[in-house]
Each structure stands twice: as structure tokens, then as C-alpha cells.
Scaffold this motif. Structure first.
Motif, mmCIF file in Angstrom:
data_model
loop_
_atom_site.group_PDB
_atom_site.id
_atom_site.type_symbol
_atom_site.label_atom_id
_atom_site.label_comp_id
_atom_site.label_asym_id
_atom_site.label_seq_id
_atom_site.Cartn_x
_atom_site.Cartn_y
_atom_site.Cartn_z
ATOM 1 N N ARG A 81 0.855 -1.179 0.000
ATOM 2 C CA ARG A 81 0.000 0.000 0.000
ATOM 3 C C ARG A 81 0.893 1.232 0.000
ATOM 4 N N ARG A 82 0.269 2.387 -0.105
ATOM 5 C CA ARG A 82 1.065 3.612 -0.204
ATOM 6 C C ARG A 82 2.016 3.752 0.999
ATOM 7 N N ASP A 83 1.505 3.449 2.214
ATOM 8 C CA ASP A 83 2.324 3.688 3.410
ATOM 9 C C ASP A 83 2.569 2.408 4.206
ATOM 10 N N GLU A 84 2.387 1.278 3.571
ATOM 11 C CA GLU A 84 2.446 0.046 4.363
ATOM 12 C C GLU A 84 2.853 -1.141 3.479
ATOM 13 N N ILE A 85 3.638 -2.029 4.049
ATOM 14 C CA ILE A 85 3.898 -3.326 3.404
ATOM 15 C C ILE A 85 3.421 -4.373 4.392
ATOM 16 N N ARG A 86 2.398 -5.149 4.020
ATOM 17 C CA ARG A 86 1.840 -6.110 4.962
ATOM 18 C C ARG A 86 2.101 -7.534 4.480
ATOM 19 N N PRO A 87 2.842 -8.353 5.254
ATOM 20 C CA PRO A 87 3.050 -9.751 4.854
ATOM 21 C C PRO A 87 1.716 -10.502 4.906
ATOM 22 N N LEU A 144 -9.306 -0.730 0.492
ATOM 23 C CA LEU A 144 -8.200 -0.806 -0.467
ATOM 24 C C LEU A 144 -8.340 0.273 -1.530
ATOM 25 N N GLN A 145 -7.208 0.845 -1.925
ATOM 26 C CA GLN A 145 -7.183 1.898 -2.930
ATOM 27 C C GLN A 145 -6.749 1.322 -4.279
ATOM 28 N N GLU A 146 -6.918 2.151 -5.302
ATOM 29 C CA GLU A 146 -6.591 1.762 -6.669
ATOM 30 C C GLU A 146 -5.131 1.302 -6.802
ATOM 31 N N ASP A 147 -4.226 1.936 -6.048
ATOM 32 C CA ASP A 147 -2.816 1.581 -6.214
ATOM 33 C C ASP A 147 -2.293 0.646 -5.116
ATOM 34 N N ASP A 148 -3.197 -0.037 -4.414
ATOM 35 C CA ASP A 148 -2.765 -1.099 -3.499
ATOM 36 C C ASP A 148 -2.595 -2.378 -4.303
ATOM 37 N N VAL A 149 -1.504 -3.080 -4.087
ATOM 38 C CA VAL A 149 -1.169 -4.233 -4.919
ATOM 39 C C VAL A 149 -0.760 -5.415 -4.043
ATOM 40 N N VAL A 150 -1.285 -6.605 -4.381
ATOM 41 C CA VAL A 150 -0.797 -7.826 -3.738
ATOM 42 C C VAL A 150 0.270 -8.438 -4.639
ATOM 43 N N VAL A 151 1.436 -8.703 -4.093
ATOM 44 C CA VAL A 151 2.511 -9.338 -4.857
ATOM 45 C C VAL A 151 2.678 -10.763 -4.350
ATOM 46 N N MET A 152 2.592 -11.727 -5.282
ATOM 47 C CA MET A 152 2.838 -13.136 -4.954
ATOM 48 C C MET A 152 4.048 -13.586 -5.759
ATOM 49 N N ALA A 153 5.011 -14.210 -5.116
ATOM 50 C CA ALA A 153 6.180 -14.662 -5.869
ATOM 51 C C ALA A 153 6.827 -15.846 -5.175
ATOM 52 N N SER A 164 14.135 -7.781 -1.434
ATOM 53 C CA SER A 164 13.425 -7.722 -0.154
ATOM 54 C C SER A 164 12.004 -7.216 -0.385
ATOM 55 N N ASN A 165 11.169 -7.366 0.635
ATOM 56 C CA ASN A 165 9.804 -6.818 0.564
ATOM 57 C C ASN A 165 9.853 -5.331 0.202
ATOM 58 N N GLU A 166 10.788 -4.615 0.806
ATOM 59 C CA GLU A 166 10.879 -3.167 0.586
ATOM 60 C C GLU A 166 11.273 -2.863 -0.858
ATOM 61 N N GLN A 167 12.217 -3.639 -1.410
ATOM 62 C CA GLN A 167 12.633 -3.411 -2.799
ATOM 63 C C GLN A 167 11.487 -3.691 -3.765
ATOM 64 N N VAL A 168 10.759 -4.778 -3.488
ATOM 65 C CA VAL A 168 9.617 -5.112 -4.359
ATOM 66 C C VAL A 168 8.559 -4.017 -4.266
ATOM 67 N N ALA A 169 8.301 -3.544 -3.045
ATOM 68 C CA ALA A 169 7.312 -2.468 -2.875
ATOM 69 C C ALA A 169 7.757 -1.228 -3.654
ATOM 70 N N TRP A 170 9.042 -0.922 -3.601
ATOM 71 C CA TRP A 170 9.569 0.251 -4.318
ATOM 72 C C TRP A 170 9.367 0.082 -5.823
ATOM 73 N N LEU A 171 9.635 -1.145 -6.322
ATOM 74 C CA LEU A 171 9.444 -1.405 -7.758
ATOM 75 C C LEU A 171 7.982 -1.200 -8.158
ATOM 76 N N VAL A 172 7.095 -1.793 -7.362
ATOM 77 C CA VAL A 172 5.665 -1.698 -7.684
ATOM 78 C C VAL A 172 5.231 -0.238 -7.684
ATOM 79 N N ARG A 173 5.667 0.496 -6.660
ATOM 80 C CA ARG A 173 5.261 1.899 -6.558
ATOM 81 C C ARG A 173 5.858 2.734 -7.680
#
Lengths: 448, 448
Positions: A242-248, A373-382, A391-400
Motif C-alpha cells: 500500500r502507499r504507506d504500508e507493506i503487509r506480509p 483498499l485503494q486503486e494503487d494497493d497491490v498484492v505481490v505473490m512470488a 526484499s519486501n521493501e525493494q519489491v514495494a519500491w518497484l511496484v510503486r
């Protein structure tokens, strides 16, 4: 599954089950890529990268083919490791039919009409061959649909009734159900748990019949009735960005994370180790020079560490050995949950891995409405191929970074994912050991 | 403990261990209250309340007797339930000696001087008689001291060495220990785990020798080297109350919270249920009218719920039955971890409870320095008697209300606790069922 079955199946000296009559040998499971990749392409962003000498083929769905929820998908085949991609994926609409009760209070399939609909996305990380992952991709959604249909009356009630028929045998039945806190989502969790087990049994039968081997992890996301369920058996991972959160949304199940469960089973059934392994954990494998010394160790009941005096039996190969990515169960397998592996044995022995493996997933539930949930909230499965290098943070940065401005394009996530992961992968990869590099492979389903 | 021992001890049909030669029968464990209550008093604040007809006797340490860290203590004896208070407590200084190595690399007790000191507080909630709790109060701290002394060299090293002797057999041994992330606090956790088990064995032997029975839960707090360790086996609870925070320091272990572990054992060893119980969970006990119906259930591998068609074996008494405070293991016991109960059997049967009970505690670690604890931060430890009638928030409110202005008085916590709990108890108690009221009892150690 019963204890008797477990003992007959896995323990030496127990009476063997009657041999099955030999049937016609089934044909091998045909190799294939996920159906939604038909007519697939390398995405434009990846074109430049793919010309580099160390590049690996990347596939994502054809531009005109939208996945549910405009999910993106990209896979990198690790050609160095195996000829085929052992991983698989599946997604689609989940159509649950409702069957009406007849006068006999038994199911009558008079009205098998679509009743509830949801969506399903799944990743299967194969090992020991692609067959188990292919079977899982072809089968698990059907198992889940069947399991959900079997409890659909409970799913749509305000609260699941004690009796599926809705009949109230004891006046306080609703109160008992309420006291236990049983909700409709518990039936979906139960259905996911049962579906994974059913699918595991199907894979066992099919692979035995076709003379094939292999196993796979399974990571599944299901959207149903305003909730998102993430079921995980293995070392894949899902996160919500999410914009301000990474939730496992899942935990990884490896010989390290499930050490106590695995050691406990070896304590209860030492026969499973056939005198070849020690169930104790030491910081490294012990050797002759350690004999008689007091060394750090821990057993099944311990979360802390203690010291023990080393005797000869401690020099055996450890039940769980290695650290991090190198950790192996019985020197063989890097995961402790998944589907398949019914025939898997320790090299050159008769020691089976299956009794230590669970096919049951852990299920996380997200209340989509409540979360707003907002339009730019994304679930990443890998699969671990991605998480080993990012890392979770790197993936979140890529998505954002590749999402803004592309929300309207159903292909945006696949394209962004293909190019970014390909770019990031080799660089991040170099942070790892030689073995880490060689086994790198990535697969990512991104839901939005 | 080995699997062979477990099978011989608990499973029918296994060869029995050789009978012990009959020794002289030990004298019964003498009844006593905690030593620090000698010369104890009812605290002044409780005087008024104790004149009320429904009041129960409250004891707290004598005014001149300060407990470690100025801890407060108050106990309420439930005279309605039993003649004796089945609960116990202990606290004191923990003196850990260091023994020097000799030339043979063996312990030589030439220098058994005090080396590390810590503090110890413990609550034991007894059942089936006071003997197990008394033995635990007299023994557990000694077991812990022994266990800590056995690893003291590792405790004081920057990082515990692979070999307790400090000898480095393999040059990369320190790296192996570092990769596993083993720290000194893991040795304290391991020592607590081992001490609980050792104490459980002592209690088993002593009670067998004296022909007594009973068990108890155990909640222990240990301060050592700037850390506070909270070890819990049972349904007592510890919380940290700070100005703006209530932090749980333990989890409760009951048949409900440990359902999957208990059902799993019954799955592996169905003999333990002797055909008298069903391991499956249903919302209520089933009866003849439910036969053939599909009802809600769950088994050991399930966190969710599903439906199954009821057959005759499902009508047996459930392995875990009842809800909340009424939940019982094998219809007998309300806790799933603790010490003792070696002889406990289901009424009028030969079915043992001990195989389902764990003596291993769960250990929480607080870094006292890092937390920057303040003068008015308080750890509250209490048995279920208190937590059944007061929530974490209510207890925090009580502590915050009687603490200000009394910090300098070592008796303030005992006094405040006695009066407030006595006042609050009966009122809060009335929110519970009749059975809940009768079994109310409270015990609280408050550390500051």
C-alpha cells in the motif's frame, strides 16, 4: 488419513497394505506453460535487457489477455538449471454452484446454477521435475471449488449452522456455534485446507500411475465475498503493498521455520530416520574431534539453546542441516510444506521425506472492504526465486515506481514487472553466493 | 526423554519397565505458605473490606519484609473451594556460581564463588492438592540455578562459544554460531526450559514416593544481565504496565489454545484415548439425534471448520470439551502445560492425562535497558483467578491508581494490591457464571 494409515505407509515392520491390482499405466503428464500465457510475449520494457548476454527469457501474458483484477504476471525461466521451467501458475474465475435440498434432506443436484463467484490466483514452485506443479495448476482450483460447494449453505448464512441442513436439533445449537466464534470465513479456510490435501492425494495417485516424480510448493489467493484469502504451503510469499504500508500475507515453511514440528515427529517415530540421521540441531555438523566435548545443541522441545556432551550418535547427518537458503530436510529438500513428493527418498536409501512434509497451508484473511483498499494497493505473490534477491521493501519500491500513470492499462503490471525484475534481478543476484546465482529464478503474480 | 520411554510409559501393549524395588515410603510433603509470608498481615487497606460477610482472607508480606525489586504480593484463599490454598509462590536472589576449568577440561569446583546474580519470582497455581505447587516452590529455583551454572561460561561470553570449554576445534566455529544467531539470552531460555522439565521430574518422583498427587501451573520471572525473562507453563499471565502501554509478557496454555498439538498427539497415538474419547472438535457434544447429519467439526490439521457426516464414533466424549473457562482436557483438566500430574487419570478409567501435558514453558525476553523502564512501570504476574475477573486494562488501571505517591514505600504494592483486588474482585466476579464465582481465587506478584 488415520494413524493406522500413517504407520502402515511409513513405518517399517508394520503390516503392508494389500497390493493394488496392476492397472493400465497412465501416460506421463504433458509439459505445458500456464494457459493464460498462450500467445505470450516478452514485454516491451524487457526488450533492451533481453539483448544482454546474461539475460534470460521472460514471458508474460499477451497484451490483449487481461487476467482477473487486471493482475500482472511475469516468469523467468532459469535455463541454466533445468531444461523445463518447473514452476507453474493458474488463475481464473471461481464459480461455486449451489445445490438445493430435496425432501429427504439430501443434496439433489436439480439446480446446479452458479451461485457465488470469486477469483483464484495460484503459483506452484516445482522441484524434482515439473509434473507435480503441472498437476497442481490443473487440479487445485477444482478441488477448492468442490470443497466450497460442499459447504456453500454455511457460507451464505449469517453464521454457519451447526447442521449443514439448517435443521436445529438442539435449541441452543446457534449459541454453541456463536460461542466457538465460527464464521463463514472459517469454512473457506477449512475448504482451502481440505482442497490442498485432496490435491496432494490426486498428485500422489497420478504420479504413481504415470511413473513420474516431483513436488511443488503452492501459494494461492482467493477473493470471495469481500475477503481475500491467501493460502501458503511452502516458501513462496505474498505481500500487500500500500502507499504507506507493506503487509506480509504469508509465512514461509522451510526446514528451519518448522524445525520443532519436524524434530518432534522424529522423536515420536525414530524409525523414520533409520539410524542414519540425528534429530538434534547443532551449529554445524559434528565430527570425530568433537566427541566428548560439550557443544551447543537444541532438541524438539527447545526454543533456546543448551550444551550437551557429544557422543557417537551425534556425529550422524543432521535431520535439518544448513543455514538460510542452504537449509535442507534430510539433506534433500529446502521446503517443509507442499504438494507431491510421495516417492521422494534420501539418495541411495529407503528413507522417505513425505512423512515430514505437510500439504496443509496456512491461511491469512484480508477483509477487503474493511481495509478500504485503494486503486494503487497491490498484492505481490512470488516464489523464493524473487524473494531470494529482492526484499519486501525493494519489491514495494518497484511496484510503486512502475504503477503510477499505468493504472488504466490492464497490461501495465505484467510489463512493468517483466522489465523491472529483469533489470533488478541480475544486480541483486550478485549479492548472493555462487549457488544462489545459479538457482535464481523468479515468478510473480501481481494482483491489483 | 526418548520415544521409547514415552511408549513404555504411556502406551498399552508396550513392554513394561522393570518394577522398582520398593523403597522406604517418603513422608508427605508438609503444607506451608510461601516463606516470605512469615509474620504476614492483612494490609490496612483491606481491613474494611474484610469485615464484609462475603470477604475472604487476604495475606501479604509483613510490613518490614521487602521483596526483591520492592515487589508486592497478595493472596486470597478461596476457603469455599478447598481447605488449603493450593497455590504457591517463591521469590529471591538467584546466585549463579562459576566453576573454573582444570587442566583436564573438566569442571573443578575449586572456585564455587558467586559470579552472576539475578532475581527470581514465581507463582504456582495448584490443582488436585497443594503438594505439587509446594514442591515446585521449593525446587524450581534450584533447578534453574543448576541449569544456569552448567552454561555460565557461555552466558558471560560476547557470544556463546560452540564448545563450552571455549576450545575452537574448527576455525569457523564462531561463524557457525553467529549464522545461527545464537545469543547469551538463548542459553537462559534453554536453561529455563530444562529447569522446568527437571523440576517436573523431581515432582513426579517425590509425589510417587510419598503417595501424593496433584499438579500446578508455573509462571516465572527472572532478571539477569539486564534482561527480564518470563517463562510460563499454564494459564497464569504476566503483563507489563507502563504509563502509555500494556504489554503482554506471556500466553496462556489451555486445552483450547493448544488444541492442534493435543489432537495431533491423539492422531499419532489413538491408544491414548482407549476408545473412550473422540479427538474431533464439534461445537457441542453430539448425541443420537445427530447421527447421519452433516455437522461442523475440525481435526488436528485444521484451523478452519468443515462439515462431516456424523457416525457412531463421533458420539464419544470429546478429547477437548467445553468453552472458555469450562474447557477441559479429557473432561478433567483446564490447563495443558504445567508441572506434576504424573498419576492423573480420567475418573474411573486408566486413561492418563500426562502424555498430553507439556512441562516446557514459553519464554518471553524483555531488554530492560533498551526499554528504558521508568520508576512507575510495573510487571503484574497473576494466576487465572485474577484474570478471570479483571481484564489487563482493569489491572493496569488499578496499578496506576494506587502507585502514585507510594513509590518510596516497599510495602505499597502489596497494600494497594490487597485492598484493590479485594474490593474489585467480588464485583467483577458477579459478571461470571455460578461456577465461575465459586472457583474464584486470586494471587498476584507485582514487580517494580
Amino acid at each position: 488419513m488415520s494413524a493406522g494409515w500413517f504407520r502402515r505407509r511409513f513405518l517399517p515392520g508394520e503390516p503392508l497394505p494389500a497390493p493394488r491390482p496392476p492397472g493400465p499405466r497412465a501416460s506421463p503428464v504433458p509439459y505445458q506453460r500456464p494457459r493464460f500465457l498462450r500467445g505470450s510475449c516478452s514485454s516491451p520494457g524487457a526488450a533492451e535487457a533481453s539483448r544482454r548476454p546474461d539475460s534470460r527469457p521472460v514471458r508474460s501474458p499477451a497484451r490483449g489477455r487481461a487476467l482477473p483484477w487486471n493482475a500482472g504476471y511475469a516468469e523467468i525461466i532459469n535455463a541454466e538449471k533445468s531444461e523445463f521451467n518447473e514452476d507453474q501458475a493458474a488463475c481464473g474465475k471461481l464459480c461455486i454452484r449451489r445445490c438445493e435440498f430435496g425432501a429427504e434432506e439430501e443434496w439433489l443436484t436439480l439446480c446446479p446454477e452458479e451461485f457465488l463467484t470469486g477469483h483464484y490466483w495460484a503459483l506452484f514452485d516445482g522441484h524434482g521435475g515439473p509434473a507435480a506443479a503441472i498437476l497442481a495448476a490443473n487440479t487445485l482450483h477444482s478441488c477448492l471449488r468442490r470443497q466450497l460447494e460442499a459447504v456453500v449453505e454455511g457460507l451464505v448464512a449469517t453464521r454457519p449452522p451447526m447442521h449443514l441442513s439448517g435443521r436445529c436439533i438442539c435449541p441452543s445449537d446457534p449459541q454453541f456455534v456463536e460461542e466457538k466464534g465460527i464464521k463463514a470465513e472459517d469454512l473457506v479456510i477449512g475448504a482451502l485446507e481440505s482442497a490442498f490435501q485432496e490435491c496432494d492425494e490426486v498428485i500422489g495417485r497420478e504420479l504413481e500411475a504415470s511413473g513420474q516424480v516431483g513436488g511443488c510448493t503452492a501459494l494461492v489467493a482467493v477473493s470471495l465475498q469481500g475477503k481475500l484469502y491467501v493460502a501458503n504451503a511452502g516458501d513462496s510469499r505474498a505481500i500487500l503493498v500500500r502507499r504507506d504500508e507493506i503487509r506480509p500475507l504469508s509465512s514461509e515453511f522451510t526446514p528451519e521455520t518448522e524445525r520443532q514440528r519436524i524434530q518432534q515427529l522424529a522423536f515420536v517415530y525414530p524409525e523414520l530416520l533409520a539410524g542414519e540421521f540425528t534429530r538434534l540441531e547443532f551449529p554445524r555438523r559434528l565430527k570425530g574431534d568433537d566427541l566428548g566435548q560439550k557443544v551447543l545443541f537444541r532438541d524438539h522441545h527447545m526454543r533456546g539453546w543448551s550444551y550437551k556432551r557429544v557422543d557417537k550418535s551425534d556425529l550422524k547427518y543432521p535431520l535439518i542441516h544448513g543455514q538460510g537458503r542452504q537449509a535442507r530436510l534430510l539433506g534433500t529438500l529446502a521446503v517443509s510444506r507442499g504438494l507431491g513428493d510421495h516417492q521422494l527418498r534420501v539418495l541411495d536409501t529407503n528413507i522417505q521425506l513425505k512423512p515430514f512434509l505437510l500439504s496443509v497451508p496456512q491461511v491469512t484473511v484480508l477483509d477487503v472492504d474493511q481495509l478500504e483498499l485503494q486503486e494503487d494497493d497491490v498484492v505481490v505473490m512470488a516464489t523464493d526465486g524473487l524473494w531470494d534477491v529482492l526484499s519486501n521493501e525493494q519489491v514495494a519500491w518497484l511496484v510503486r515506481s512502475f504503477l503510477p500513470g499505468n493504472q488504466e492499462d490492464p497490461h501495465s503490471l505484467s510489463a512493468g514487472w517483466s522489465s523491472q525484475v529483469l533489470e533488478a534481478g541480475p544486480d541483486a543476484d550478485t549479492q548472493h553466493t555462487g549457488e544462489g546465482r545459479r538457482s535464481h529464478r523468479g515468478r510473480a503474480g501481481v494482483l491489483r
